[in-house]
Design a protein around this motif. Structure first.
Motif, short mmCIF file in Angstrom:
data_model
loop_
_atom_site.label_atom_id
_atom_site.label_comp_id
_atom_site.label_asym_id
_atom_site.label_seq_id
_atom_site.Cartn_x
_atom_site.Cartn_y
_atom_site.Cartn_z
N THR A 191 0.83 -1.21 0.00
CA THR A 191 0.00 0.00 0.00
C THR A 191 0.86 1.25 0.00
O THR A 191 0.55 2.24 -0.68
CB THR A 191 -0.94 0.00 1.22
N LYS A 229 2.99 3.71 -4.01
CA LYS A 229 2.80 5.14 -4.25
C LYS A 229 4.07 5.77 -4.84
O LYS A 229 4.04 6.92 -5.27
CB LYS A 229 2.47 5.87 -2.94
N GLN A 260 -4.94 -3.77 -8.63
CA GLN A 260 -5.91 -2.92 -7.94
C GLN A 260 -5.34 -1.54 -7.67
O GLN A 260 -6.02 -0.52 -7.87
CB GLN A 260 -6.31 -3.58 -6.61
N LYS A 261 -4.08 -1.48 -7.23
CA LYS A 261 -3.48 -0.20 -6.83
C LYS A 261 -2.96 0.61 -8.02
O LYS A 261 -2.97 1.84 -8.00
CB LYS A 261 -2.33 -0.45 -5.86
#
Length: 318
Positions: A87, A91, A118-119
């Motif tokens: 998660t 980024k 998904q991310k």
């Protein structure tokens, strides 16, 4: 899958994510194929959040010219830390690769692949040219037995790495300098990588490298891995990188031979000849295939292939 021409990892250096000093220092390396910022073994549980933050900061900075690939080694899927790792580090603007430890079955890579899609859906669409790649660590007897399903588990898999210390622990065996106790596992890994067209097969970490004797040991161990079929090696200290990358680069003699073979094969093919000789040795399809692979790797490693092609442009097949 990715082709060998697209990714080369002669050396992959682990850098602790909990040490901003080491992370900063790693950006000054003159030339390295891959750096794996580490969130696993080198980071204690209480330091994991800090490590994630440090690594994200590094990934969001401008790239430096000496680093070909920026990877992150997350914690294993079964550790309870992997989703938090992903998660945060996904980024990062300049994340190229995830190193996934303790991959015992296809389900470990299914999990990581699902999170990637998904991310970062735009990087993992069917026609994407720049997905986050995956390198899987083979660390147990179960992992070796499941190599077939692991290799087929994700379209983003681009490397297999042998984690010798954990493998030795799992099998209750002792590592020796000649590495004979790892023969089956190492052979299985390089064979699986080749069978599934996975570009990187990374050999075990060398824990001996300091001083002249240590450098000689590292050189010999790297040469052993190259003979075994590995095309790269894990590193745990910046001082290891130059020796390892030199060993896993095609030598001058190898590249010159390969260029001559490829050039002469083009001429032989035009003449309708399936087999011919060079320097008194027969050259046929498998030999030409090996030569082409060496030339492709040499180009990615920055070797002056065009200069050699010019030098030997007038050579004829015998």
């Amino acid at each position: 899958m990715f082709t060998a021409a697209q990714v080369v990892r002669r050396a992959q250096l682990y850098v602790p994510g909990s040490s901003m000093r080491f992370l900063e220092k790693s950006r000054s390396l003159p030339s390295i194929d891959s750096i794996a910022y580490d969130l696993e073994d080198s980071v204690t549980p209480s330091k994991k959040p800090e490590g994630r933050s440090n690594i994200l900061s590094i990934l969001n900075r401008d790239r430096v010219p000496g680093i070909r690939e920026q990877a992150v080694r997350i914690n294993s899927v079964g550790s309870g830390f992997a989703l938090d790792d992903l998660t945060e580090v996904l980024k990062g603007k300049h994340l190229d690769c995830l190193v996934v430890p303790k991959v015992d079955s296809a389900s470990d890579l299914h999990f990581v692949t699902d999170v990637l899609r998904q991310k970062l859906p735009e990087r993992h669409a069917a026609n994407s040219k720049n997905p986050v790649k995956i390198v899987a660590l083979v660390e147990s007897a179960r992992s070796v037995m499941n190599l077939h399903e692991i290799c087929a588990a994700s379209p983003y898999l681009s490397g297999l790495t042998f984690a010798a210390e954990d493998f030795a622990l799992d099998l209750s065996i002792t590592r020796t300098p000649d590495l004979h106790e790892f023969m089956y596992a190492r052979s299985a890994i390089v064979t699986a990588a080749r069978a599934f067209n996975i570009p990187s097969a990374l050999d075990l970490v060398s824990t001996t490298f300091r001083g002249e004797e240590g450098k000689q040991f590292l050189q010999k161990e790297s040469e052993n891995g190259k003979r075994f079929g590995f095309n790269g090696k894990q590193c745990i200290h910046p001082d290891q990188v130059e020796i390892v990358q030199n060993v896993y680069s095609p030598s001058e003699q190898e590249v010159e031979w390969a260029v001559r073979v490829v050039l002469c094969d083009q001429k032989a093919d035009a003449q309708g000849r399936g087999a011919w000789t060079l320097d008194g040795k027969m050259i046929d399809v498998p030999v030409v295939g090996k030569a082409k692979a060496i030339v492709a790797r040499a180009e990615v490693c920055g070797i002056d292939v065009k200069g050699l092609q010019e030098k030997h442009k007038d050579e004829e097949p015998q």
